[in-house]
Design a protein around this motif. Structure first.
Motif, PDB file in Angstrom:
ATOM      1  N   LEU A 135      45.921  61.349  64.085  1.00 33.19           N
ATOM      2  CA  LEU A 135      46.557  62.594  63.664  1.00 33.19           C
ATOM      3  C   LEU A 135      45.762  63.314  62.579  1.00 33.19           C
ATOM      4  O   LEU A 135      45.819  64.532  62.448  1.00 33.19           O
ATOM      5  N   ASN A 136      45.018  62.534  61.793  1.00 37.72           N
ATOM      6  CA  ASN A 136      44.253  63.108  60.677  1.00 37.72           C
ATOM      7  C   ASN A 136      42.851  62.493  60.689  1.00 37.72           C
ATOM      8  O   ASN A 136      42.525  61.647  59.863  1.00 37.72           O
ATOM      9  N   PRO A 137      42.000  62.910  61.636  1.00 41.60           N
ATOM     10  CA  PRO A 137      40.707  62.242  61.838  1.00 41.60           C
ATOM     11  C   PRO A 137      39.695  62.433  60.721  1.00 41.60           C
ATOM     12  O   PRO A 137      38.813  61.600  60.540  1.00 41.60           O
ATOM     13  N   THR A 138      39.812  63.527  59.945  1.00 42.22           N
ATOM     14  CA  THR A 138      38.790  63.821  58.933  1.00 42.22           C
ATOM     15  C   THR A 138      39.349  63.996  57.521  1.00 42.22           C
ATOM     16  O   THR A 138      38.576  64.077  56.569  1.00 42.22           O
ATOM     17  N   GLY A 139      40.650  64.067  57.372  1.00 43.97           N
ATOM     18  CA  GLY A 139      41.253  64.311  56.057  1.00 43.97           C
ATOM     19  C   GLY A 139      41.196  63.091  55.152  1.00 43.97           C
ATOM     20  O   GLY A 139      40.713  62.019  55.532  1.00 43.97           O
ATOM     21  N   ASP A 140      41.716  63.232  53.953  1.00 42.90           N
ATOM     22  CA  ASP A 140      41.683  62.160  52.955  1.00 42.90           C
ATOM     23  C   ASP A 140      42.795  61.149  53.213  1.00 42.90           C
ATOM     24  O   ASP A 140      43.978  61.434  53.021  1.00 42.90           O
ATOM     25  N   LEU A 141      42.415  59.964  53.654  1.00 46.92           N
ATOM     26  CA  LEU A 141      43.367  58.871  53.875  1.00 46.92           C
ATOM     27  C   LEU A 141      43.063  57.691  52.957  1.00 46.92           C
ATOM     28  O   LEU A 141      43.471  56.565  53.228  1.00 46.92           O
ATOM     29  N   SER A 142      42.336  57.945  51.884  1.00 48.43           N
ATOM     30  CA  SER A 142      41.901  56.861  51.001  1.00 48.43           C
ATOM     31  C   SER A 142      43.068  56.092  50.395  1.00 48.43           C
ATOM     32  O   SER A 142      42.946  54.895  50.107  1.00 48.43           O
ATOM     33  N   SER A 143      44.206  56.764  50.201  1.00 47.13           N
ATOM     34  CA  SER A 143      45.362  56.090  49.590  1.00 47.13           C
ATOM     35  C   SER A 143      45.867  54.942  50.457  1.00 47.13           C
ATOM     36  O   SER A 143      46.528  54.022  49.957  1.00 47.13           O
ATOM     37  N   GLU A 144      45.570  54.993  51.745  1.00 49.07           N
ATOM     38  CA  GLU A 144      46.017  53.943  52.660  1.00 49.07           C
ATOM     39  C   GLU A 144      45.433  52.574  52.295  1.00 49.07           C
ATOM     40  O   GLU A 144      46.024  51.542  52.584  1.00 49.07           O
ATOM     41  N   LEU A 145      44.257  52.570  51.661  1.00 42.34           N
ATOM     42  CA  LEU A 145      43.598  51.299  51.332  1.00 42.34           C
ATOM     43  C   LEU A 145      43.504  51.050  49.837  1.00 42.34           C
ATOM     44  O   LEU A 145      42.846  50.095  49.414  1.00 42.34           O
ATOM     45  N   GLN A 146      44.176  51.887  49.036  1.00 43.90           N
ATOM     46  CA  GLN A 146      44.016  51.779  47.590  1.00 43.90           C
ATOM     47  C   GLN A 146      44.448  50.419  47.051  1.00 43.90           C
ATOM     48  O   GLN A 146      43.807  49.849  46.173  1.00 43.90           O
ATOM     49  N   THR A 147      45.527  49.880  47.588  1.00 43.55           N
ATOM     50  CA  THR A 147      46.012  48.561  47.134  1.00 43.55           C
ATOM     51  C   THR A 147      44.966  47.485  47.385  1.00 43.55           C
ATOM     52  O   THR A 147      44.720  46.620  46.536  1.00 43.55           O
ATOM     53  N   TYR A 148      44.341  47.539  48.550  1.00 42.40           N
ATOM     54  CA  TYR A 148      43.302  46.554  48.877  1.00 42.40           C
ATOM     55  C   TYR A 148      42.079  46.728  47.972  1.00 42.40           C
ATOM     56  O   TYR A 148      41.505  45.735  47.508  1.00 42.40           O
ATOM     57  N   ARG A 149      41.708  47.967  47.711  1.00 45.19           N
ATOM     58  CA  ARG A 149      40.556  48.239  46.852  1.00 45.19           C
ATOM     59  C   ARG A 149      40.790  47.737  45.439  1.00 45.19           C
ATOM     60  O   ARG A 149      39.911  47.115  44.824  1.00 45.19           O
ATOM     61  N   ASP A 150      41.969  48.004  44.901  1.00 45.42           N
ATOM     62  CA  ASP A 150      42.292  47.577  43.536  1.00 45.42           C
ATOM     63  C   ASP A 150      42.274  46.060  43.419  1.00 45.42           C
ATOM     64  O   ASP A 150      41.742  45.504  42.456  1.00 45.42           O
ATOM     65  N   ALA A 151      42.842  45.380  44.419  1.00 52.73           N
ATOM     66  CA  ALA A 151      42.889  43.915  44.393  1.00 52.73           C
ATOM     67  C   ALA A 151      41.487  43.318  44.473  1.00 52.73           C
ATOM     68  O   ALA A 151      41.168  42.354  43.760  1.00 52.73           O
ATOM     69  N   ALA A 152      40.638  43.899  45.326  1.00 51.38           N
ATOM     70  CA  ALA A 152      39.269  43.395  45.477  1.00 51.38           C
ATOM     71  C   ALA A 152      38.481  43.594  44.200  1.00 51.38           C
ATOM     72  O   ALA A 152      37.748  42.696  43.750  1.00 51.38           O
ATOM     73  N   GLN A 153      38.614  44.751  43.571  1.00 48.34           N
ATOM     74  CA  GLN A 153      37.892  45.043  42.334  1.00 48.34           C
ATOM     75  C   GLN A 153      38.350  44.138  41.191  1.00 48.34           C
ATOM     76  O   GLN A 153      37.533  43.596  40.443  1.00 48.34           O
ATOM     77  N   SER A 154      39.649  43.936  41.087  1.00 54.52           N
ATOM     78  CA  SER A 154      40.192  43.077  40.032  1.00 54.52           C
ATOM     79  C   SER A 154      39.747  41.637  40.213  1.00 54.52           C
ATOM     80  O   SER A 154      39.363  40.956  39.254  1.00 54.52           O
ATOM     81  N   GLY A 155      39.796  41.165  41.449  1.00 53.91           N
ATOM     82  CA  GLY A 155      39.399  39.786  41.709  1.00 53.91           C
ATOM     83  C   GLY A 155      37.935  39.542  41.384  1.00 53.91           C
ATOM     84  O   GLY A 155      37.588  38.518  40.785  1.00 53.91           O
ATOM     85  N   MET A 156      37.052  40.474  41.739  1.00 52.41           N
ATOM     86  CA  MET A 156      35.634  40.324  41.442  1.00 52.41           C
ATOM     87  C   MET A 156      35.377  40.313  39.945  1.00 52.41           C
ATOM     88  O   MET A 156      34.603  39.505  39.433  1.00 52.41           O
ATOM     89  N   LYS A 157      36.029  41.203  39.218  1.00 48.73           N
ATOM     90  CA  LYS A 157      35.851  41.250  37.759  1.00 48.73           C
ATOM     91  C   LYS A 157      36.257  39.935  37.119  1.00 48.73           C
ATOM     92  O   LYS A 157      35.559  39.403  36.254  1.00 48.73           O
ATOM     93  N   ASN A 158      37.384  39.390  37.553  1.00 52.20           N
ATOM     94  CA  ASN A 158      37.860  38.126  36.978  1.00 52.20           C
ATOM     95  C   ASN A 158      36.907  36.972  37.268  1.00 52.20           C
ATOM     96  O   ASN A 158      36.635  36.135  36.400  1.00 52.20           O
ATOM     97  N   ARG A 159      36.385  36.923  38.496  1.00 49.06           N
ATOM     98  CA  ARG A 159      35.481  35.822  38.849  1.00 49.06           C
ATOM     99  C   ARG A 159      34.174  35.897  38.071  1.00 49.06           C
ATOM    100  O   ARG A 159      33.639  34.882  37.628  1.00 49.06           O
ATOM    101  N   LEU A 160      33.654  37.101  37.901  1.00 49.57           N
ATOM    102  CA  LEU A 160      32.409  37.263  37.158  1.00 49.57           C
ATOM    103  C   LEU A 160      32.611  36.968  35.677  1.00 49.57           C
ATOM    104  O   LEU A 160      31.739  36.391  35.018  1.00 49.57           O
ATOM    105  N   ARG A 161      33.748  37.352  35.132  1.00 57.93           N
ATOM    106  CA  ARG A 161      34.041  37.048  33.726  1.00 57.93           C
ATOM    107  C   ARG A 161      34.175  35.541  33.522  1.00 57.93           C
ATOM    108  O   ARG A 161      33.710  34.990  32.526  1.00 57.93           O
TER     109      ARG A 161
END
Length: 520
Positions: free
Chosen positions: A483-509
């Protein structure tokens, strides 16, 4: 005597008539050679900013030898146009088919003469009769292909249904590099050509030893950083075209299957067992190397293979230069030791065949070229033995001419490891490429898979749970993308992105010694 004189008279008259004709032909040929002409070279992508590099790599030597021929580069997709485009124009450009843009510069009133392509593009253009076969030129000029690497020529012919539609002076290749000393110390037989990925993984398990600063890891997909991605795992089981994420209509996911589970399970288990190092392992190793106060700058700091921490690693031909350079300068680096290494060919895929060799610099003649002879002169020059001598010095590619496929700088390693595999022609089909152009947001599907793969690798989900969630969430996302082939759908994956970023920061620390809670 009269008859004889009369006969000589006819011969003399014929010669006198022929001389002006021959002179005219000679003058015409010389005029053709001296006439200033333009050879137009079509490329899929490029811009004026990158043109100096293209000229150095491809055309400067040709122009020196052919002073009357000027080279003009023409780009199907010009990066300069995208650089100054509005957001709306950029979206339209992203939806354009790069191949169609290239075809556009191959036609019209002023078509390009030479087309620079990869093996997949060459096949499509040839099948649509848009390229001129080179076989007659090769035969006419007695161009000897016997020294060209058979795997390269055979693949070009296979993609052209038995005919040659393009030639490339170089190819790039991957291989498995291994640390000879580590294998000798462990009393384990080193890897060999022709292994399967399962055999290589079993070998990697046998090479895992120690922990902390004494840890040795069995295998890694890259030199720096450690870690494991979905694409690493996928590449060990089947070709990318066989591992479909969704159906051909882009409406239903196809990942909750045994094929995908097999692709993920073994590499993830090796990652969990730390046979494959984690990113934080490599950071911790680098930190320990300088924690005793004896730190000295080492340009290879963090390179797990060069540091003797990884027994086997996937690397391109460019890595040969790194290893040779390291060993030459090892005495200048504190606590560094020369590396004893060698290479074997990439493992076989479970689906048959192998990966690791790529042709991306093929030169072909446009079927609509008004200057095909100059186009052939350029291709012949580009693939000549004289040019091959210079190309053999390349940092990351190998010459297709076997006489120039030699170990560098007197180093002793199995150069044939880079030639014992077939050229990789795996690619998305035309329908899939069109679907991605029509719906650029389909890239969100693979991004989602990458996040869920990491959760499985970190033990937060089982492989089956991760694939099931990818299948379910992916089906929802596919409908929204439709239905929205080119529009902004980034919010659909924001939860996954936040979790991945947080997990990487914690492991590196944690790897750096900081007290943090790592959610598992």
């Amino acid at each position: 005597m009269n008859k004889l004189n009369k006969s000589w008279g006819y011969v003399l008259a014929s010669l006198l008539v022929a001389v002006p004709v021959l002179a005219a032909c000679t003058d015409s040929t010389e005029s053709q050679d001296k006439e200033r002409r333009t050879l137009r070279i079509g490329m899929l992508y490029g811009s004026k900013e990158s043109e100096s590099y293209y000229r150095q790599q491809m055309t400067d030597m040709f122009e020196v030898e052919h002073g009357n021929i000027d080279i003009e580069f023409v780009y199907g997709t010009d990066y300069s146009d995208m650089q100054f485009a509005t957001e709306e124009e950029r979206k339209k450009q992203q939806q354009q088919d790069p191949q169609e843009n290239l075809r556009a510069v191959m036609s019209g009133d002023n078509p390009v003469d030479v087309v620079m392509t990869d093996i997949g593009s060459m096949k499509k253009l040839a099948s649509d009769n848009l390229l001129k076969p080179l076989d007659d030129y090769i035969k006419q000029d007695k161009m000897d292909l016997s020294d060209f690497l058979p795997a390269v020529i055979d693949t070009i012919k296979a993609q052209g249904e038995g005919r040659i539609y393009g030639l490339s002076p170089t190819f790039s290749s991957n291989a498995i590099f291994y640390n000879k000393k580590l294998f000798a110390n462990a009393k384990v037989e080193p890897p060999r050509d022709g292994m399967t990925w399962n055999e290589l993984f079993a070998l990697a398990q046998s090479m895992k030893s120690g922990k902390d600063k004494d840890a040795v890891y069995g295998f890694a997909f890259n030199n720096y950083g450690g870690g494991l991605s979905m694409y690493d795992a996928q590449s060990t089981v089947a070709s990318f075209s066989q591992m479909r994420m969704f159906d051909t209509t882009g409406e239903k996911m196809t990942v909750h299957t045994k094929t995908w589970a097999d692709a993920w399970s073994k590499p993830i288990q090796l990652y969990k067992d730390k046979v494959i190092p984690h990113a934080e392992d490599m950071q911790q190793s680098a930190s320990m190397a300088s924690s005793d106060g004896s730190y000295a700058y080492n340009p290879y700091q963090g390179n797990g293979f060069i540091g003797g921490k990884i027994a086997m690693v996937v690397g391109g031909y460019y890595m040969v230069n790194e290893l040779i350079n390291f060993n030459k300068n090892v005495s200048k680096m504190k606590n560094a030791q020369a590396l004893e290494w060698d290479v074997v060919s990439m493992p076989q895929l479970d689906s048959g065949g192998s990966n690791g060799v790529y042709l991306g610099n093929l030169a072909s003649i446009n079927a609509k070229s008004v200057n095909p002879d100059d186009a052939w002169a350029f291709i012949k020059h580009m693939n000549s033995e004289e040019v091959a001598k210079f190309k053999a010095r390349s940092q990351g590619e190998l010459s297709v001419r076997q006489k120039f496929i030699q170990p560098k700088d007197g180093a002793n390693y199995r150069i044939e490891a880079f030639t014992n595999v077939k050229v990789n022609t795996d690619e998305l089909g035309d329908a899939d490429q069109a679907l991605y152009r029509e719906r650029p947001n389909l890239n969100l599907i693979s991004e989602l898979g990458g996040y869920l793969f990491q959760e499985a690798a970190e033990g937060k989900k089982t492989v089956d749970e991760a694939l099931a969630e990818w299948d379910s969430k992916g089906n929802e996302l596919l409908q929204k993308i439709k239905l929205n082939p080119t529009g902004d759908l980034s919010s659909e994956l924001q939860t996954y992105r936040d979790a991945a970023q947080s997990g990487m920061k914690n492991r590196l620390r944690a790897a750096a010694g900081e007290a943090v809670a790592i959610e598992e």
